[in-house]
Design an enzyme around this catalytic site. Sequence first.
Site, mmCIF file in Angstrom:
data_model
loop_
_atom_site.group_PDB
_atom_site.id
_atom_site.type_symbol
_atom_site.label_atom_id
_atom_site.label_comp_id
_atom_site.label_asym_id
_atom_site.label_seq_id
_atom_site.Cartn_x
_atom_site.Cartn_y
_atom_site.Cartn_z
ATOM 1 N N ILE A 49 51.578 -21.466 -17.651
ATOM 2 C CA ILE A 49 51.638 -20.463 -18.713
ATOM 3 C C ILE A 49 53.026 -19.854 -18.776
ATOM 4 C CG2 ILE A 49 50.773 -18.196 -19.440
ATOM 5 C CD1 ILE A 49 48.020 -19.053 -18.397
ATOM 6 N N GLU A 60 42.423 -35.631 -10.479
ATOM 7 C CA GLU A 60 41.192 -34.860 -10.449
ATOM 8 C C GLU A 60 40.433 -35.039 -11.766
ATOM 9 O OE1 GLU A 60 42.641 -30.944 -9.790
ATOM 10 O OE2 GLU A 60 43.276 -30.625 -11.852
ATOM 11 N N GLY A 79 46.828 -33.121 -15.156
ATOM 12 C CA GLY A 79 46.001 -31.946 -15.321
ATOM 13 C C GLY A 79 45.312 -31.937 -16.677
ATOM 14 N N GLY A 119 43.311 -27.405 -9.357
ATOM 15 C CA GLY A 119 43.879 -28.343 -8.394
ATOM 16 C C GLY A 119 45.390 -28.436 -8.443
ATOM 17 N N GLY A 175 44.773 -30.737 -20.575
ATOM 18 C CA GLY A 175 45.515 -30.222 -21.715
ATOM 19 C C GLY A 175 46.215 -31.282 -22.533
#
Length: 424
Positions: A305, A230, A207, A328, A209
């Site tokens: 989070i 992705e 992802g 995603g 980050g």
Amino acid sequence: MTKMRIDQGLSCIKSGSRVFVHGCAAIPKYLSRLLADRADQLKRVEIIGALPLDNTFTDPKFKNSFFVNSLFASAYVRPAIANGTASYIPTFLGEMPRLFDQNILSLDAALVQVSPPDRHGYCSLGVSVEVTKSAVRNAKTIIAQINRHMPRVHGDTFLHINDIHAYVEHDEPLIEVDYSQEVTDVERQIGRRVAELIDDRSTLQMGVGTVPDCVLKCLENHKDLSIASEMISDGVVPLIQKGVITNRYKKFHPGKTTSTFIMGTRKLYDFVDDNPNICLLDVAITNDPAQIRQNTKMCSINAAIEIDLTGQVCSESLGTMHYSGVGGQVDFLRGAALSHEGKPILALPSQTTKGISRIVNTLKEGAGVTTTRAHVHYVVTEYGVTNLFGKNYQQRAKALIDIAHPNHRETLERAAYQRFKNLY
């Protein structure tokens, strides 16, 4: 097709039009500014796109001219969503193309940024295909910024110059994102723990980050890894160059690193330029759980989070304040869970920089449940790893408390006993 001058193309956009704008690192900044220059002639033009990384259309002075409907929010959109001058459309990333293909959201125009045409007349959408491919399939008018800084990336990226109604040639650097500048020791420790879960011959999705970047840095001693993601960032480059990522054992497009968008520094953009081993695909393909599950040892690594003691995950809001989007995460967590020997992994620091626990008894009031408790398997913090799959409420609570920050474990235990009556 008869070409229009760029001013003629932009004049097709009227008050009330719905306009798609290329997102992520591919935002056509100059073209967006040209449209913004017409703001005094326009009322309530709807701007739609994914992860806008500039504030051209959310500038408060344009609030009566443009309304941003974001498919995935960024720091440039959050304040506008909070004050009601923009909004967010909750959608799985893999389903976003249906919004245009099925005419749920009809598009009057699409503003895109492309590489110069090759000798056959084909431009490349470059570093960001995601939902843009669907937008150019369906928009009534396609307006392009041709930029020599945009790499020619292979895959579902190509758009013929004859299919573009109007274009402007303007060269400017792409938006760059360098996650390595934000890394902390906590995230490095999480990266090491996640890397220990990854076997040789695994296929990875990362992802957005700092944590995914830290994971990649800890994989240099692994063998025959593959990427079916992705997004790809700078961290994949040294692993490909060192032969760690070979894409040899993936079932879906073997031999190629597949993704739907690319976001990083100029070094990454230069690496993917005309590189036949990099393949960007429509997000409806990359994020289809039926395709993802075909890869054995599929490891999906995403951030959160906060997570409650039953395993419900919020990855998109801070209570009622919208932060990002569904994206995603669920697409890949589900695909990895269904993969043979797959591992769906969620990673998060145990507490915020202000010392607030991110493992909580219940999610904040108004928080969006991005990922249900049934989707969640592996959870990683800097204090450990747990697998919630097959665990009941009490067992989940105990397992999550064990990887919470020590400063919060006693409070979480009291809350768990009050809620579940026992822990075992």
